[in-house]
Motif scaffolding. Structure first.
Motif, PDB file in Angstrom:
ATOM      1  N   SER A  63      -7.343  79.456  34.305  1.00  0.00           N
ATOM      2  CA  SER A  63      -6.310  79.909  33.371  1.00  0.00           C
ATOM      3  C   SER A  63      -5.052  79.047  33.392  1.00  0.00           C
ATOM      4  O   SER A  63      -4.276  79.071  32.441  1.00  0.00           O
ATOM      5  N   GLY A  64      -4.831  78.318  34.488  1.00  0.00           N
ATOM      6  CA  GLY A  64      -3.607  77.535  34.614  1.00  0.00           C
ATOM      7  C   GLY A  64      -2.399  78.371  35.015  1.00  0.00           C
ATOM      8  O   GLY A  64      -1.283  77.870  35.100  1.00  0.00           O
ATOM      9  N   GLU A  65      -2.617  79.659  35.278  1.00  0.00           N
ATOM     10  CA  GLU A  65      -1.537  80.558  35.676  1.00  0.00           C
ATOM     11  C   GLU A  65      -1.162  80.311  37.144  1.00  0.00           C
ATOM     12  O   GLU A  65      -2.035  80.090  37.977  1.00  0.00           O
ATOM     13  N   PRO A  66       0.139  80.365  37.481  1.00  0.00           N
ATOM     14  CA  PRO A  66       0.543  80.172  38.874  1.00  0.00           C
ATOM     15  C   PRO A  66       0.065  81.314  39.760  1.00  0.00           C
ATOM     16  O   PRO A  66       0.035  82.471  39.337  1.00  0.00           O
ATOM     17  N   ALA A  67      -0.339  80.978  40.978  1.00  0.00           N
ATOM     18  CA  ALA A  67      -0.745  81.981  41.967  1.00  0.00           C
ATOM     19  C   ALA A  67       0.514  82.417  42.712  1.00  0.00           C
ATOM     20  O   ALA A  67       1.030  81.685  43.552  1.00  0.00           O
ATOM     21  N   GLU A  68       0.999  83.588  42.381  1.00  0.00           N
ATOM     22  CA  GLU A  68       2.288  84.047  42.899  1.00  0.00           C
ATOM     23  C   GLU A  68       2.143  84.976  44.094  1.00  0.00           C
ATOM     24  O   GLU A  68       1.086  85.550  44.335  1.00  0.00           O
ATOM     25  N   ASN A  69       3.255  85.129  44.827  1.00  0.00           N
ATOM     26  CA  ASN A  69       3.395  86.093  45.922  1.00  0.00           C
ATOM     27  C   ASN A  69       2.362  85.903  47.029  1.00  0.00           C
ATOM     28  O   ASN A  69       1.782  86.863  47.526  1.00  0.00           O
ATOM     29  N   LEU A  70       2.148  84.668  47.439  1.00  0.00           N
ATOM     30  CA  LEU A  70       1.176  84.380  48.495  1.00  0.00           C
ATOM     31  C   LEU A  70       1.828  84.000  49.823  1.00  0.00           C
ATOM     32  O   LEU A  70       1.128  83.704  50.787  1.00  0.00           O
ATOM     33  N   SER A  71       3.139  83.985  49.901  1.00  0.00           N
ATOM     34  CA  SER A  71       3.838  83.497  51.102  1.00  0.00           C
ATOM     35  C   SER A  71       3.337  84.148  52.383  1.00  0.00           C
ATOM     36  O   SER A  71       3.169  83.485  53.405  1.00  0.00           O
ATOM     37  N   GLU A  72       3.116  85.455  52.333  1.00  0.00           N
ATOM     38  CA  GLU A  72       2.690  86.170  53.536  1.00  0.00           C
ATOM     39  C   GLU A  72       1.229  85.910  53.876  1.00  0.00           C
ATOM     40  O   GLU A  72       0.799  86.182  54.993  1.00  0.00           O
ATOM     41  N   ASN A  73       0.456  85.378  52.924  1.00  0.00           N
ATOM     42  CA  ASN A  73      -0.968  85.130  53.152  1.00  0.00           C
ATOM     43  C   ASN A  73      -1.266  83.695  53.560  1.00  0.00           C
ATOM     44  O   ASN A  73      -2.413  83.366  53.841  1.00  0.00           O
ATOM     45  N   LEU A  74      -0.247  82.814  53.543  1.00  0.00           N
ATOM     46  CA  LEU A  74      -0.485  81.395  53.801  1.00  0.00           C
ATOM     47  C   LEU A  74       0.265  80.917  55.036  1.00  0.00           C
ATOM     48  O   LEU A  74       1.362  81.387  55.332  1.00  0.00           O
ATOM     49  N   THR A  75      -0.343  79.965  55.738  1.00  0.00           N
ATOM     50  CA  THR A  75       0.349  79.266  56.815  1.00  0.00           C
ATOM     51  C   THR A  75       0.236  77.772  56.547  1.00  0.00           C
ATOM     52  O   THR A  75      -0.781  77.287  56.043  1.00  0.00           O
ATOM     53  N   VAL A  76       1.311  77.070  56.863  1.00  0.00           N
ATOM     54  CA  VAL A  76       1.342  75.620  56.747  1.00  0.00           C
ATOM     55  C   VAL A  76       1.651  75.083  58.132  1.00  0.00           C
ATOM     56  O   VAL A  76       2.545  75.578  58.824  1.00  0.00           O
ATOM     57  N   SER A  77       0.889  74.084  58.565  1.00  0.00           N
ATOM     58  CA  SER A  77       1.146  73.466  59.856  1.00  0.00           C
ATOM     59  C   SER A  77       0.956  71.962  59.742  1.00  0.00           C
ATOM     60  O   SER A  77       0.254  71.477  58.854  1.00  0.00           O
ATOM     61  N   VAL A  78       1.626  71.237  60.637  1.00  0.00           N
ATOM     62  CA  VAL A  78       1.496  69.781  60.666  1.00  0.00           C
ATOM     63  C   VAL A  78       1.016  69.357  62.039  1.00  0.00           C
ATOM     64  O   VAL A  78       1.256  70.033  63.034  1.00  0.00           O
ATOM     65  N   GLN A  79       0.324  68.226  62.070  1.00  0.00           N
ATOM     66  CA  GLN A  79      -0.103  67.681  63.350  1.00  0.00           C
ATOM     67  C   GLN A  79      -0.272  66.166  63.251  1.00  0.00           C
ATOM     68  O   GLN A  79      -0.509  65.624  62.171  1.00  0.00           O
ATOM     69  N   THR A  80      -0.103  65.508  64.390  1.00  0.00           N
ATOM     70  CA  THR A  80      -0.412  64.089  64.510  1.00  0.00           C
ATOM     71  C   THR A  80      -1.715  63.999  65.280  1.00  0.00           C
ATOM     72  O   THR A  80      -2.245  65.010  65.749  1.00  0.00           O
ATOM     73  N   ALA A  81      -2.238  62.805  65.430  1.00  0.00           N
ATOM     74  CA  ALA A  81      -3.519  62.617  66.111  1.00  0.00           C
ATOM     75  C   ALA A  81      -3.478  63.112  67.561  1.00  0.00           C
ATOM     76  O   ALA A  81      -4.468  63.594  68.078  1.00  0.00           O
ATOM     77  N   ASP A  82      -2.332  63.007  68.213  1.00  0.00           N
ATOM     78  CA  ASP A  82      -2.281  63.368  69.636  1.00  0.00           C
ATOM     79  C   ASP A  82      -1.482  64.642  69.936  1.00  0.00           C
ATOM     80  O   ASP A  82      -1.143  64.907  71.076  1.00  0.00           O
ATOM     81  N   HIS A  83      -1.187  65.447  68.924  1.00  0.00           N
ATOM     82  CA  HIS A  83      -0.420  66.676  69.141  1.00  0.00           C
ATOM     83  C   HIS A  83      -1.143  67.887  68.553  1.00  0.00           C
ATOM     84  O   HIS A  83      -1.943  67.771  67.635  1.00  0.00           O
ATOM     85  N   GLU A  84      -0.794  69.037  69.094  1.00  0.00           N
ATOM     86  CA  GLU A  84      -1.292  70.298  68.554  1.00  0.00           C
ATOM     87  C   GLU A  84      -0.645  70.558  67.200  1.00  0.00           C
ATOM     88  O   GLU A  84       0.377  69.987  66.859  1.00  0.00           O
ATOM     89  N   LYS A  85      -1.244  71.487  66.455  1.00  0.00           N
ATOM     90  CA  LYS A  85      -0.648  71.892  65.188  1.00  0.00           C
ATOM     91  C   LYS A  85       0.647  72.657  65.441  1.00  0.00           C
ATOM     92  O   LYS A  85       0.723  73.466  66.359  1.00  0.00           O
ATOM     93  N   THR A  86       1.641  72.380  64.602  1.00  0.00           N
ATOM     94  CA  THR A  86       2.908  73.100  64.660  1.00  0.00           C
ATOM     95  C   THR A  86       3.081  73.860  63.354  1.00  0.00           C
ATOM     96  O   THR A  86       3.088  73.262  62.280  1.00  0.00           O
ATOM     97  N   ALA A  87       3.192  75.191  63.460  1.00  0.00           N
ATOM     98  CA  ALA A  87       3.320  76.027  62.263  1.00  0.00           C
ATOM     99  C   ALA A  87       4.731  75.929  61.698  1.00  0.00           C
ATOM    100  O   ALA A  87       5.709  75.816  62.436  1.00  0.00           O
ATOM    101  N   LEU A  88       4.824  75.972  60.373  1.00  0.00           N
ATOM    102  CA  LEU A  88       6.095  75.920  59.668  1.00  0.00           C
ATOM    103  C   LEU A  88       6.296  77.216  58.887  1.00  0.00           C
ATOM    104  O   LEU A  88       5.337  77.901  58.536  1.00  0.00           O
ATOM    105  N   GLU A  89       7.541  77.524  58.581  1.00  0.00           N
ATOM    106  CA  GLU A  89       7.864  78.700  57.775  1.00  0.00           C
ATOM    107  C   GLU A  89       7.529  78.401  56.309  1.00  0.00           C
ATOM    108  O   GLU A  89       7.876  77.345  55.787  1.00  0.00           O
ATOM    109  N   VAL A  90       6.853  79.335  55.646  1.00  0.00           N
ATOM    110  CA  VAL A  90       6.456  79.154  54.246  1.00  0.00           C
ATOM    111  C   VAL A  90       7.152  80.189  53.376  1.00  0.00           C
ATOM    112  O   VAL A  90       7.212  81.366  53.736  1.00  0.00           O
ATOM    113  N   SER A  91       7.654  79.740  52.222  1.00  0.00           N
ATOM    114  CA  SER A  91       8.232  80.673  51.267  1.00  0.00           C
ATOM    115  C   SER A  91       7.943  80.174  49.856  1.00  0.00           C
ATOM    116  O   SER A  91       7.703  78.986  49.645  1.00  0.00           O
ATOM    117  N   GLU A  92       7.958  81.109  48.903  1.00  0.00           N
ATOM    118  CA  GLU A  92       7.775  80.720  47.507  1.00  0.00           C
ATOM    119  C   GLU A  92       9.095  80.138  47.011  1.00  0.00           C
ATOM    120  O   GLU A  92      10.162  80.691  47.267  1.00  0.00           O
TER     121      GLU A  92
END
Length: 194
Positions: A63-92
């Motif tokens: 439909s091309g419609e935006p998927a709204e109100n998912l902040s509480e259902n999603l996690t974003v994390s970053v990692q390098t090759a030699d480090h564990e994942k680090t979770a970040l705060e997500v908001s719409e």
């Protein structure tokens, strides 16, 4: 004659607007759980020692419609090759439905993997995107001269070629789409004259 001028002006405006879209070439899209997920930095390139925003735009692929109100259902994390994942705060992102952001300050340049996990419309999601973070000092001008350039000429040349290729690619796409818009306007004018 007035219609011809309007169409030509509209084609020119379209060309200019498409040209302004060039920086989004740095974003990458994937189809995830029936949604189109586009990832990139709010500002590109991502650099060290500055607050950066990682952004995910999620729209329904059909439909091309935006998927709204998912902040509480999603996690974003970053990692390098030699480090564990680090979770970040997500908001719409305020005022942009379907766009989710996560602030981060990278302290080291290098290649990172950004993970998006959680659920969208009850379906489990786990995907990742690769992103390079550049040293802020490499982009500062004028240089204060206190830092020596540790990059070899070859790696500096490779980085310059990559940046140039991204610019040329975005510019080429913008010009091609604008040319198609102008051609369509020209065809419309010719058909109306008959």
């Amino acid at each position: 004659m007035i219609h011809t001028k309007r169409l030509l002006v509209a084609g020119l405006v379209a060309l200019l607007l498409v040209g302004a879209v060039g920086p989004t070439v740095a974003h990458e899209s994937q189809n995830v759980a029936g949604n189109e997920v586009t990832f990139g930095g709010a500002d590109e390139p991502l650099i060290t020692d500055e607050r950066m925003w990682l952004e995910f735009e999620i729209v329904d692929a059909e439909s091309g419609e935006p998927a709204e109100n998912l902040s509480e259902n999603l996690t974003v994390s970053v990692q390098t090759a030699d480090h564990e994942k680090t979770a970040l705060e997500v908001s719409e992102k305020h005022g942009e439905p379907g766009v989710y952001e996560a602030p981060v300050v990278f302290t080291e340049a290098g290649d990172y993997v950004v993970h998006l996990e959680g659920t969208i419309d009850g379906e489990a999601v786990h995907t990742h995107f690769e992103k390079t973070v550049h040293d802020r000092a490499d982009l500062e001008y004028p240089s204060d001269g206190s830092q020596s350039n540790v990059n070899s000429g070859e790696s500096q040349s490779d980085e310059n070629e990559t940046q140039a290729a991204g610019f040329v690619s975005g510019t080429t796409v913008a010009v091609a789409v604008g040319a198609v818009g102008l051609a369509a306007a020209g065809v419309t004018v010719l058909l109306r004259r008959r």
